[in-house]
Design a protein around this motif. Structure first.
Motif, PDB file in Angstrom:
ATOM      1  N   ALA A   1      39.985  34.146  32.816  1.00 42.48           N
ATOM      2  CA  ALA A   1      40.593  32.773  32.360  1.00 42.48           C
ATOM      3  C   ALA A   1      41.701  32.375  33.016  1.00 42.48           C
ATOM      4  N   LYS A   2      42.656  33.231  33.624  1.00 42.32           N
ATOM      5  CA  LYS A   2      43.657  33.109  34.273  1.00 42.32           C
ATOM      6  C   LYS A   2      43.365  32.388  35.707  1.00 42.32           C
ATOM      7  N   VAL A   3      42.633  32.996  36.236  1.00 44.43           N
ATOM      8  CA  VAL A   3      42.104  32.534  37.563  1.00 44.43           C
ATOM      9  C   VAL A   3      41.676  31.026  37.209  1.00 44.43           C
TER      10      VAL A   3
ATOM     11  N   VAL B   1      38.267  43.062  41.904  1.00 41.55           N
ATOM     12  CA  VAL B   1      39.585  43.305  42.106  1.00 41.55           C
ATOM     13  C   VAL B   1      39.820  44.392  41.136  1.00 41.55           C
ATOM     14  N   LEU B   2      39.486  44.444  40.011  1.00 40.20           N
ATOM     15  CA  LEU B   2      39.592  45.612  39.024  1.00 40.20           C
ATOM     16  C   LEU B   2      39.239  46.984  39.258  1.00 40.20           C
ATOM     17  N   SER B   3      38.120  47.027  40.235  1.00 38.56           N
ATOM     18  CA  SER B   3      37.584  48.110  40.706  1.00 38.56           C
ATOM     19  C   SER B   3      38.462  48.837  41.784  1.00 38.56           C
TER      20      SER B   3
ATOM     21  N   THR C   1      40.820  44.544  27.962  1.00 36.98           N
ATOM     22  CA  THR C   1      40.739  43.090  27.768  1.00 36.98           C
ATOM     23  C   THR C   1      41.042  42.492  29.205  1.00 36.98           C
ATOM     24  N   ALA C   2      41.262  43.118  30.106  1.00 36.05           N
ATOM     25  CA  ALA C   2      41.902  42.353  31.634  1.00 36.05           C
ATOM     26  C   ALA C   2      40.648  41.648  32.109  1.00 36.05           C
ATOM     27  N   GLN C   3      39.386  41.994  32.044  1.00 39.01           N
ATOM     28  CA  GLN C   3      38.451  41.302  32.723  1.00 39.01           C
ATOM     29  C   GLN C   3      38.472  39.714  32.349  1.00 39.01           C
ATOM     30  N   ALA C   4      38.253  39.529  30.998  1.00 39.41           N
ATOM     31  CA  ALA C   4      38.215  38.365  30.320  1.00 39.41           C
ATOM     32  C   ALA C   4      39.553  37.405  30.640  1.00 39.41           C
TER      33      ALA C   4
ATOM     34  N   VAL D   1      33.757  33.792  39.442  1.00 41.69           N
ATOM     35  CA  VAL D   1      35.139  34.396  39.013  1.00 41.69           C
ATOM     36  C   VAL D   1      35.099  35.750  38.581  1.00 41.69           C
ATOM     37  N   GLN D   2      33.804  35.938  37.548  1.00 42.13           N
ATOM     38  CA  GLN D   2      33.746  37.457  37.217  1.00 42.13           C
ATOM     39  C   GLN D   2      33.564  38.280  38.133  1.00 42.13           C
TER      40      GLN D   2
END
Length: 109
Positions: free
Chosen positions: A72-74, A105-107, A65-68, A98-99
């Protein structure tokens, strides 16, 4: 035999274009992070004000669920996950941008 060689060559070309496209996406995401001042507070591999992007990737590596949640946090801003210094909200940054940034970042490994 000739047809088989042509199919192999075509397959190789498709694979190489996919690699180039993935690199282009990463370059675009990094450029978006720079353009939107994200890199003023976050380094790729070192903490500035906020955590290093590689630390973020490590923390959320197994979180589906990190991506979503990070998008939202950004957009909304936040405080407390990485310390007491708040991350300001970024409602002016397009959600699609942002997506892309968060996916990049997650990659990072």
């Amino acid at each position: 035999m000739m047809m088989k060689l042509m199919m192999i060559a075509a397959s190789a070309a498709l694979l190489l274009s996919g690699v180039a496209s993935a690199d282009d996406d990463k370059d675009e995401a990094k450029a978006l992070a720079q353009k939107n001042a994200c890199m003023s507070c976050h380094g790729v591999d070192k903490k500035i004000v906020g955590p290093a992007y590689k630390e973020v990737a490590k923390k959320y590596a197994d979180d589906k669920t990190a991506q979503a949640r990070l998008v939202a946090k950004v957009k909304a801003g936040g405080k407390g996950v990485w310390g007491e210094i708040p991350m300001p909200p970024n409602p002016q940054v397009k959600t699609e941008d942002v997506q892309k940034i968060v996916a990049w970042v997650l990659s990072l490994k």
